[in-house]
Motif scaffolding. Sequence first.
Motif, PDB file in Angstrom:
ATOM      1  N   ILE A  85       0.842  -1.194   0.000  1.00  0.00           N
ATOM      2  CA  ILE A  85       0.000   0.000   0.000  1.00  0.00           C
ATOM      3  C   ILE A  85       0.880   1.248   0.000  1.00  0.00           C
ATOM      4  N   PHE A  86       1.883   1.268   0.869  1.00  0.00           N
ATOM      5  CA  PHE A  86       2.721   2.452   1.010  1.00  0.00           C
ATOM      6  C   PHE A  86       3.743   2.567  -0.119  1.00  0.00           C
ATOM      7  N   LEU A  87       4.152   1.440  -0.676  1.00  0.00           N
ATOM      8  CA  LEU A  87       5.004   1.494  -1.870  1.00  0.00           C
ATOM      9  C   LEU A  87       4.227   2.071  -3.052  1.00  0.00           C
ATOM     10  N   THR A  88       2.961   1.711  -3.158  1.00  0.00           N
ATOM     11  CA  THR A  88       2.135   2.237  -4.249  1.00  0.00           C
ATOM     12  C   THR A  88       1.871   3.724  -4.055  1.00  0.00           C
ATOM     13  N   VAL A  89       1.589   4.140  -2.828  1.00  0.00           N
ATOM     14  CA  VAL A  89       1.413   5.567  -2.552  1.00  0.00           C
ATOM     15  C   VAL A  89       2.691   6.317  -2.910  1.00  0.00           C
ATOM     16  N   ARG A  90       3.837   5.757  -2.571  1.00  0.00           N
ATOM     17  CA  ARG A  90       5.131   6.362  -2.899  1.00  0.00           C
ATOM     18  C   ARG A  90       5.269   6.552  -4.402  1.00  0.00           C
ATOM     19  N   MET A  91       4.956   5.494  -5.141  1.00  0.00           N
ATOM     20  CA  MET A  91       5.073   5.561  -6.596  1.00  0.00           C
ATOM     21  C   MET A  91       4.112   6.607  -7.173  1.00  0.00           C
ATOM     22  N   LEU A  92       2.878   6.632  -6.685  1.00  0.00           N
ATOM     23  CA  LEU A  92       1.904   7.598  -7.181  1.00  0.00           C
ATOM     24  C   LEU A  92       2.325   9.032  -6.870  1.00  0.00           C
ATOM     25  N   LEU A  93       2.885   9.249  -5.687  1.00  0.00           N
ATOM     26  CA  LEU A  93       3.369  10.587  -5.332  1.00  0.00           C
ATOM     27  C   LEU A  93       4.520  11.011  -6.241  1.00  0.00           C
ATOM     28  N   LYS A  94       5.416  10.075  -6.535  1.00  0.00           N
ATOM     29  CA  LYS A  94       6.529  10.397  -7.437  1.00  0.00           C
ATOM     30  C   LYS A  94       6.029  10.689  -8.846  1.00  0.00           C
ATOM     31  N   MET A  95       5.083   9.900  -9.319  1.00  0.00           N
ATOM     32  CA  MET A  95       4.574  10.075 -10.674  1.00  0.00           C
ATOM     33  C   MET A  95       3.768  11.365 -10.829  1.00  0.00           C
ATOM     34  N   SER A  96       3.076  11.779  -9.780  1.00  0.00           N
ATOM     35  CA  SER A  96       2.211  12.951  -9.873  1.00  0.00           C
ATOM     36  C   SER A  96       2.939  14.251  -9.561  1.00  0.00           C
ATOM     37  N   ASN A  97       4.181  14.167  -9.134  1.00  0.00           N
ATOM     38  CA  ASN A  97       4.950  15.370  -8.765  1.00  0.00           C
ATOM     39  C   ASN A  97       4.158  16.263  -7.813  1.00  0.00           C
ATOM     40  N   VAL A  98       3.683  15.686  -6.735  1.00  0.00           N
ATOM     41  CA  VAL A  98       2.894  16.412  -5.747  1.00  0.00           C
ATOM     42  C   VAL A  98       3.704  17.606  -5.242  1.00  0.00           C
ATOM     43  N   PRO A  99       3.094  18.786  -5.249  1.00  0.00           N
ATOM     44  CA  PRO A  99       3.847  19.978  -4.861  1.00  0.00           C
ATOM     45  C   PRO A  99       4.270  19.997  -3.395  1.00  0.00           C
ATOM     46  N   SER A 100       3.640  19.187  -2.563  1.00  0.00           N
ATOM     47  CA  SER A 100       3.993  19.172  -1.147  1.00  0.00           C
ATOM     48  C   SER A 100       4.968  18.040  -0.845  1.00  0.00           C
ATOM     49  N   PRO A 101       6.253  18.388  -0.673  1.00  0.00           N
ATOM     50  CA  PRO A 101       7.203  17.326  -0.346  1.00  0.00           C
ATOM     51  C   PRO A 101       6.968  16.727   1.045  1.00  0.00           C
ATOM     52  N   ALA A 102       6.205  17.418   1.898  1.00  0.00           N
ATOM     53  CA  ALA A 102       5.945  16.900   3.246  1.00  0.00           C
ATOM     54  C   ALA A 102       5.163  15.598   3.186  1.00  0.00           C
ATOM     55  N   LEU A 103       4.245  15.496   2.239  1.00  0.00           N
ATOM     56  CA  LEU A 103       3.467  14.270   2.094  1.00  0.00           C
ATOM     57  C   LEU A 103       4.365  13.103   1.680  1.00  0.00           C
ATOM     58  N   TYR A 104       5.240  13.359   0.733  1.00  0.00           N
ATOM     59  CA  TYR A 104       6.179  12.322   0.301  1.00  0.00           C
ATOM     60  C   TYR A 104       7.106  11.944   1.454  1.00  0.00           C
ATOM     61  N   GLU A 105       7.604  12.936   2.180  1.00  0.00           N
ATOM     62  CA  GLU A 105       8.506  12.674   3.312  1.00  0.00           C
ATOM     63  C   GLU A 105       7.821  11.823   4.378  1.00  0.00           C
ATOM     64  N   ALA A 106       6.570  12.158   4.703  1.00  0.00           N
ATOM     65  CA  ALA A 106       5.840  11.376   5.705  1.00  0.00           C
ATOM     66  C   ALA A 106       5.670   9.939   5.233  1.00  0.00           C
ATOM     67  N   ASN A 107       5.255   9.769   3.972  1.00  0.00           N
ATOM     68  CA  ASN A 107       5.067   8.421   3.437  1.00  0.00           C
ATOM     69  C   ASN A 107       6.393   7.663   3.394  1.00  0.00           C
ATOM     70  N   LYS A 108       7.476   8.371   3.142  1.00  0.00           N
ATOM     71  CA  LYS A 108       8.795   7.732   3.066  1.00  0.00           C
ATOM     72  C   LYS A 108       9.120   7.008   4.379  1.00  0.00           C
ATOM     73  N   TYR A 109       8.854   7.655   5.503  1.00  0.00           N
ATOM     74  CA  TYR A 109       9.154   7.036   6.796  1.00  0.00           C
ATOM     75  C   TYR A 109       8.129   5.974   7.178  1.00  0.00           C
TER      76      TYR A 109
END
Length: 187
Positions: A85-109
Motif C-alpha cells: 500500500i505504502f510502496l504504491t502511494v510512494r510511486m503515485l506521489l513520485k509520478m504525480s509530482n505532488v507539490p507538497s514534499p511533506a506528504l512524500y517525506e511522511a510516506n517515506k518514513y
Amino acid sequence: SLWHSPELLSDIQDGYSVSGHLLVCFSSGYFIHDTLDIIFNQQSRSSWEYLVHHAMAISAFVSLIITGRFLVAAVLLLLVEVSNIFLTVRMLLKMSNVPSPALYEANKYINLVMYFAFRLAPQAYLTWYFLRHVEVQGQGAFLTANLLLLDAMILMYFSRLLRSDFFPSLRKGSAGRDVDGEKFLID
C-alpha cells in the motif's frame, strides 16, 4: 485470517483455516493473472523480476493448496501486501509530482516502518523457522529454497528503496546514470 484465527500461528506446518485457504487460492489467481498480463502486454523484458517472483509464488502456493501443508506460512508471507500500500502511494506521489514534499517525506518514513514490519520481519521469521524446523526434503526443501530466493529479492528491493529515498547520492554510477536503470522502487 490471522486476526480471526490467531491459534494458526502455533502450527505453521499443518494449521488450517478456510479463510486462509481461500486467501492463498485468490492470491494464486492474482499472480497468474498478473503474470499473463505482463506477458500479453509485452512487458516481460522490463518486468522479468516480477515474473520470477510470480513464478516462485505460484509454484509455492499451488503446492500448498494441493498438499494442505504450510498454509499458515503462505498467509504470513501475504502480510507483505500491507507494505505494498505504502510502496504504491510512494510511486503515485513520485509520478504525480505532488507539490507538497511533506506528504512524500511522511510516506517515506511510514513506508520504511511498514517495510520492516510487513516484509522483512515475517520473511526473516519464516526463513528462520524453515531452516530450523522444516524437513530438508520434498516440499519443505522446495519451500525453503523459494524462501531463500525471496530473501535475496526482498533485500535487493530494500537496498534500492534505501538508496532512492534515504541515500540518493549513491544512486548514480560512475558514468552518471542510474545503477538500477528504471526500476519500480527507484522511479
